[in-house]
Design an enzyme around this catalytic site. Structure first.
Site, PDB file in Angstrom:
ATOM      1  N   CYS A 256       7.200  -7.856  -4.967  1.00 37.91           N
ATOM      2  CA  CYS A 256       8.613  -7.929  -5.358  1.00 37.91           C
ATOM      3  C   CYS A 256       9.374  -9.078  -4.710  1.00 37.91           C
ATOM      4  O   CYS A 256       9.963  -9.910  -5.408  1.00 37.91           O
ATOM      5  CB  CYS A 256       9.309  -6.623  -5.013  1.00 37.91           C
ATOM      6  SG  CYS A 256       8.494  -5.225  -5.784  1.00 37.91           S
ATOM      7  N   ARG A 330      -1.159  -7.666  -3.393  1.00 39.96           N
ATOM      8  CA  ARG A 330      -0.501  -8.716  -4.174  1.00 39.96           C
ATOM      9  C   ARG A 330       0.450  -9.499  -3.279  1.00 39.96           C
ATOM     10  O   ARG A 330       1.265  -8.917  -2.568  1.00 39.96           O
ATOM     11  CB  ARG A 330       0.270  -8.101  -5.357  1.00 39.96           C
ATOM     12  CG  ARG A 330      -0.638  -7.709  -6.492  1.00 39.96           C
ATOM     13  CD  ARG A 330       0.126  -7.022  -7.574  1.00 39.96           C
ATOM     14  NE  ARG A 330       0.668  -5.741  -7.130  1.00 39.96           N
ATOM     15  CZ  ARG A 330       1.527  -5.006  -7.841  1.00 39.96           C
ATOM     16  NH1 ARG A 330       1.949  -5.424  -9.004  1.00 39.96           N
ATOM     17  NH2 ARG A 330       1.955  -3.847  -7.374  1.00 39.96           N
TER      18      ARG A 330
END
Ligand code: UGA
Length: 431
Positions: A256, A330
């Site tokens: 994010c 990620r």
């Protein structure tokens, strides 16, 4: 209770689905990944997330929750539709809305009359307006309800939020969505769609700024002989600053913050209001990753490159995920530091409680299933994720198996005294 559809069963969509069923709603959640849908209908959770298995099981048993592999099947009987498809970073740094747009195009004619389409995905300011014209149906309302979940504590955050933000064109629509969350005890802030969309970027960019700031402060502390742990404690005593998000580290990451700070910077540029601060926040983060990699190399001392660009240096790594409590790698700062080490020609061997085999993003790294194996024969050990499990590891034994017992603790997880007593030469971050 209302009938709800959820489109997209990633970690946001899945959390929304199980929590909405937990709150008493009937939920049909859809994902195009058939294998994932089959797993979910069997009660198997595809990711590491606290309490997700428990709430999935509860929802399936109650009959209030089911999963389908075709979004068209999910929306036909529902009035409220949560759009939870990914909005990844595009090559130019902006948010890629293609999956959200494709989902809206596919479903536009199928949403029942007077449906409410709710975007949970993080989207650029103005997206709700674009979706309205894309839908070209005046009976459908588009609501922006950004998600503030943290991975690892997603269920806890959903069921105990600090606030819920609802952006809508009119008050009755906002209230109809607010009622879905009636069981939750928190302030509900209503505003325009554009403001709600901007809140999400503002919140993530502010938190990332706080982290880049504390990491920069940690660098200053290293240079002037102060201890960032004490400095952060002293700063946190000011209620205007607060004590959260002041832990320095190897840099921040995850699925994010990096994409959202880039997207906001891109949005600002496109809107004619460039925000140089955001670029500085990103630059400071890259610089912190470089700094941690150099600290590890400097701890080993000067070494020669061979004809193949390799050095006779082994770096042990503890921690590969972007933070503790998740299996997600990620945009992990740990992987970013490892890439820098590999580029310097060293050998890397790593341990993480959630990783059992080699990693596609860094295939050169030998992943071990044992922390001592990751340290064995290493010239330096770098701690990159703040897993509590690491504090249970026997440091004496770790020091014994290393070639040289040196530790770069990029999360300040260990007490210097404990590490030194075990025989390590120890360096934390900012102290
Ligand atoms: C973040 C936000 O915290 C959520 O509010 C938001 O909903 C979510 O993004 C999202 O947009 O979906 P998350 O990506 O799960 O949540 O991760 P964080 O817990 O915020 O951590 C982000 C990074 O900052 C990690 O690499 C973490 O290790 C690092 N961090 C965090 C620090 O280095 N120090 C800290 O004190 C806190």
């Amino acid at each position: 209770m209302g009938e709800i559809s959820v489109v997209g069963c990633g970690y946001v969509g899945l959390t929304v689905a199980v929590c909405m069923a937990h709150l008493g709603h009937n939920v049909v959640a859809a994902d195009v990944d058939r294998e994932r849908v089959e797993m979910l209908n069997r009660g198997q959770v595809p990711m590491f997330e606290a309490r997700l298995d428990e709430l999935l099981d509860e929802g399936l048993r109650s009959g209030r929750l089911r999963f389908v592999d075709d979004p068209q099947l999910a929306v036909t009987s529902a009035r409220f539709h949560f759009m939870c498809v990914p909005t990844p970073q595009d090559v130019d740094g902006s948010a890629d809305l293609s999956r959200l747009e494709a989902a809206i195009d596919d479903l536009a004619d199928l949403f029942p009359l007077r449906s409410v389409v709710i975007t949970k995905s993080t989207v650029p300011v103005g997206t709700a307006d674009q979706l309205r014209s894309r839908l070209s149906r005046t009976d459908i309302a588009v609501v922006s309800c950004p998600e503030f979940l943290r991975e690892g504590t997603a269920i806890h955050d959903f069921l105990g939020p600090d606030r819920i933000v609802i952006g809508a064109l009119d008050d009755p629509t906002a209230q109809s969505v607010a009622e879905l969350f009636a069981e939750l005890d928190c302030p509900i802030l209503t505003m325009t769609n554009r403001s709600a969309e901007a809140v999400k970027y503002g919140a993530n960019a502010f938190l990332a700024t706080k982290l880049s700031f504390i990491n920069s402060m940690a660098r200053i502390c290293e240079s002037v002989g102060a201890d960032i742990q004490d400095v952060a404690r002293g700063m946190a005593g000011d209620e205007r600053i607060g004590g959260k998000f002041l832990a320095p580290g190897p840099g921040w990451g995850g699925s994010c913050f990096p994409k959202d700070v880039s997207a906001l910077s891109h949005l600002a540029q496109a809107a004619g209001s460039p925000a140089p601060l955001l670029n500085a926040v990103l630059d400071a983060n890259h610089s912190q990753l470089d700094h941690i990699a150099s600290k590890a190399l400097q701890a080993v001392g000067p070494t020669a490159l061979d004809a193949h660009g390799q050095r006779d240096v082994v770096v042990g790594v503890w921690g590969l995920t972007f933070k503790a409590g998740t299996s997600d790698r990620r945009d992990s700062p740990a992987i970013a530091v490892i890439h820098r080490l590999l580029r310097a020609g060293v050998t890397v061997q790593a341990f993480d409680p959630t990783v059992s085999c080699g990693m596609d993003e860094a295939p050169e790294v030998r992943v071990t299933s044992d922390p001592y194996e990751a340290a064995a024969g290493a010239d330096v050990l770098v701690v990159l994720t703040e897993w509590d499990d690491f504090t249970e590891i026997d440091l004496d034994k770790t020091a014994e198996v290393m070639n040289q017992p040196r530790m770069i603790d990029a999360r300040n997880l260990f007490a210097r005294d404990d590490a030194e007593t075990a025989g390590f030469s120890y360096a934390g971050v900012g102290r």
